[in-house]
Design a protein around this motif. Structure first.
Motif, short mmCIF file in Angstrom:
data_model
loop_
_atom_site.label_atom_id
_atom_site.label_comp_id
_atom_site.label_asym_id
_atom_site.label_seq_id
_atom_site.Cartn_x
_atom_site.Cartn_y
_atom_site.Cartn_z
N ARG A 124 -66.53 96.24 14.85
CA ARG A 124 -65.57 97.29 14.50
C ARG A 124 -66.08 98.65 14.94
O ARG A 124 -65.30 99.53 15.27
N ARG A 125 -67.42 98.82 14.99
CA ARG A 125 -68.02 100.10 15.33
C ARG A 125 -68.63 100.02 16.72
O ARG A 125 -69.17 98.99 17.13
N PRO B 129 -58.99 88.39 13.46
CA PRO B 129 -59.32 89.27 12.33
C PRO B 129 -58.21 89.24 11.29
O PRO B 129 -57.03 89.04 11.60
N THR C 183 -59.11 98.53 15.73
CA THR C 183 -59.84 98.59 17.01
C THR C 183 -61.07 97.70 16.97
O THR C 183 -61.87 97.75 16.02
N LEU C 184 -61.21 96.89 18.02
CA LEU C 184 -62.40 96.05 18.18
C LEU C 184 -63.17 96.54 19.41
O LEU C 184 -62.59 96.96 20.41
#
Length: 563
Positions: A492-493, A515, A520-521
């Motif tokens: 995720r980050r 997910p 955002t991936l």
């Protein structure tokens, strides 16, 4: 009839002592008579009598068929032809000696060389060929030929030259040889065996003068028109250079220029000294070579040659250059000699700087497999691969920033057919090459140097996502080299501190569980070679998953950005 003799007729006698005296007087009369018929000439060849020699044996061996051994007896005033004391010197007039053809033999050929003769078409010159009187030899732009004459004198005809063999004769078994040559164009280098008698002769006629020697080392140029006149350069001994205008005796280390056939050769001038080889730049350890030397005052250019160390008349490489260095890409194996000489403004060439060096005759260089010629690799420690030579026990790899490998950045040995450098290469352009080593550690010649570019830009694996089974979607990317594995990270980050997925796979795809919520991936892929070397991660790609994709039937195809 014979004014130098008064004919005396002995009186017959039955006394044995008088009969013996009568026989001796008759023998002396014959000798004296023949001496008047065949007076001594100014030029004689001398022979020292060996045990068992007889006048008739020596006559059949050395004299023309038309000259009797009785002539030899008279010329040397031999009273008793049946007893020749060992050690006695016999004189053979040159005009009486048997003359035989003595063809030249081709010792070495480099490049295109042609020979022609009267009523014969031109043909290629080959090593071991014999060339007779009247043969005309022409060399091409990067060619040379070395001839050996009957007395073991050598002539090396250089590139763009033309030469005619006017006289090639020997005086039977005396060792005396008459060699006369016409240099019509270009240059020749000559190493003449010392004369073995008064009839020994070695003459080269250029367009404006003739050089005559009796054992020396010298060079002759036919000139090239208005810019450079014919010249003779003497390295050892002395050479008589002359024409109808006069003569000049040229000593060792000097040269004379003959600008006109009607004007005497110019006063001999010292040759330019040998250039000083530059050890800081000179590289003769492995091909390609770098010949480098200090500039020499008075030089308008330089001549660089490579010859066989044990047979310097055999020319293997030749170039003219205006700069004090020259690259030499290829040479045959052996113990070789580098020659560098300065060329003056009038075209005369100076003394040679010499350096012997070996070119190993070890295993053949292997065929390279990877990286390819000019390939860009995205690894600071790229892996090099090649084919193994059958008789090779190991290999050595070199990487350098220059094609001459003056300062290799990498030089490593391995018993395998692949190698990854121990040190990282900064982004930039490089060259790499491989040589084989035999069981004794003797290194063969390096193969061709291949250009290589190292880049720190990540490779684009061309990631994409696709619909898969219910509750999953699949990531796919371009396959790498055979045997490579892949490491995939999804988070995720963007710092991937807490990845949702961190997994290795042997195939260029992976199924990811859908997910539970959108958003955002961040995705990146790393290539891992079969030796465990991990390349850089690809550029991070952001993929936004809408809610419909989270709970829908599956994901559509998404193209990700390149590494």
């Amino acid at each position: 009839m014979f004014p130098c003799l008064r004919i005396w007729k002995p009186v017959p006698s039955l006394n044995p002592r008088l009969l013996r005296l009568n026989a001796l007087l008759r023998a002396a009369l014959v000798v004296l008579l023949l001496a008047c018929v065949f007076p001594a000439t100014a030029q004689d060849w001398s022979y020292r009598v060996r045990p068992g020699d007889t006048l008739w044996d020596l006559g059949s061996r050395y004299l023309k068929p038309s000259v009797s051994w009785h002539s030899l007896q008279a010329h040397n005033r031999v009273a008793n032809p049946y007893q020749l004391p060992p050690g006695q010197t016999l004189r053979f007039p040159i005009a009486w000696l048997r003359v035989e053809p003595a063809p030249a033999r081709v010792l070495a050929v480099r490049g295109p060389v042609q020979v022609s003769a009267a009523h014969l078409s031109s043909r290629a010159v080959q090593e071991g060929m014999t060339l007779g009187i009247g043969s005309q030899i022409q060399t091409g732009a990067d060619a040379s030929v070395t001839l050996v004459f009957a007395d073991d004198s050598h002539l090396q005809l250089r590139e763009n030259s033309q030469l005619q063999l006017d006289q090639l004769s020997s005086y039977g078994d005396t060792g005396m040889v008459d060699t006369r040559i016409r240099l019509q164009r270009g240059r020749s280098s000559n190493r003449v065996t010392p004369a073995r008698g008064p009839a020994s002769r070695y003459m080269i006629t250029a367009p404006t003068a003739t050089s005559s020697v009796r054992g020396t080392v010298f060079r002759v140029s036919a000139g090239n028109g208005a810019q450079q006149a014919p010249a003779t350069e003497v390295l050892e001994g002395r050479v008589q250079v002359g024409n109808r205008g006069g003569d000049e005796l040229v000593d060792s280390g000097h040269a004379t220029v003959s600008s006109s056939a009607s004007q005497a050769p110019a006063k001999a001038q010292p040759l330019l000294p040998a250039p000083q080889l530059d050890p800081a730049r000179l590289r003769l350890e492995s091909l390609p070579l770098l010949a480098a030397w200090q500039p020499l005052a008075g030089a308008s250019g330089y001549r660089v040659e490579v010859v066989q160390a044990q047979a310097p008349e055999v020319l293997l490489f030749a170039r003219d250059t205006a700069t004090p260095e020259l690259h030499i890409d290829d040479l045959p194996p052996g113990q070789l000699r580098l020659l560098v000489r300065a060329v003056a403004a009038d075209g005369t060439e100076g003394r040679d700087a010499e350096r012997d060096f070996p070119v190993p005759d070890g295993p053949q260089p292997p065929l390279t497999l990877a990286p390819l010629h000019g390939q860009t690799v995205h690894q600071p420690q790229p892996r090099f691969e090649w084919a193994m030579v059958p008789d090779a026990a190991a290999s050595v790899v070199q990487v350098a920033s220059d094609a001459l490998f003056l300062q290799p950045l990498v030089e490593q040995q391995t018993r395998s057919n692949r190698l990854r450098p121990k040190t990282e290469l900064a982004p930039g352009n490089y060259f790499w090459r491989v040589a084989s080593l035999d069981a004794q550690g003797q290194r063969g010649r390096f193969g061709q140097a291949l250009p290589l570019q190292v880049s720190d830009a990540p490779v684009d694996p061309q990631l994409e996502s696709a619909k898969a089974a219910k509750g999953y979607f699949t990531l796919r990317w371009q396959a790498g080299e055979p045997g490579q594995r892949y490491r995939v990270q999804v988070a995720r980050r963007g710092d991937f501190s807490k990845p949702l997925l961190d997994q290795e796979t042997a195939t260029p795809e992976i199924a990811l569980k859908r997910p539970w919520r959108g958003g955002t991936l961040h995705v990146r892929v790393q290539t891992i070679d079969d030796d465990g070397y991990a390349g850089a991660f690809s550029p991070v790609q952001q993929v936004r998953l809408p809610c419909g994709l989270c709970y829908g039937a599956g994901a559509g195809a998404l193209l990700l950005l390149a590494l």
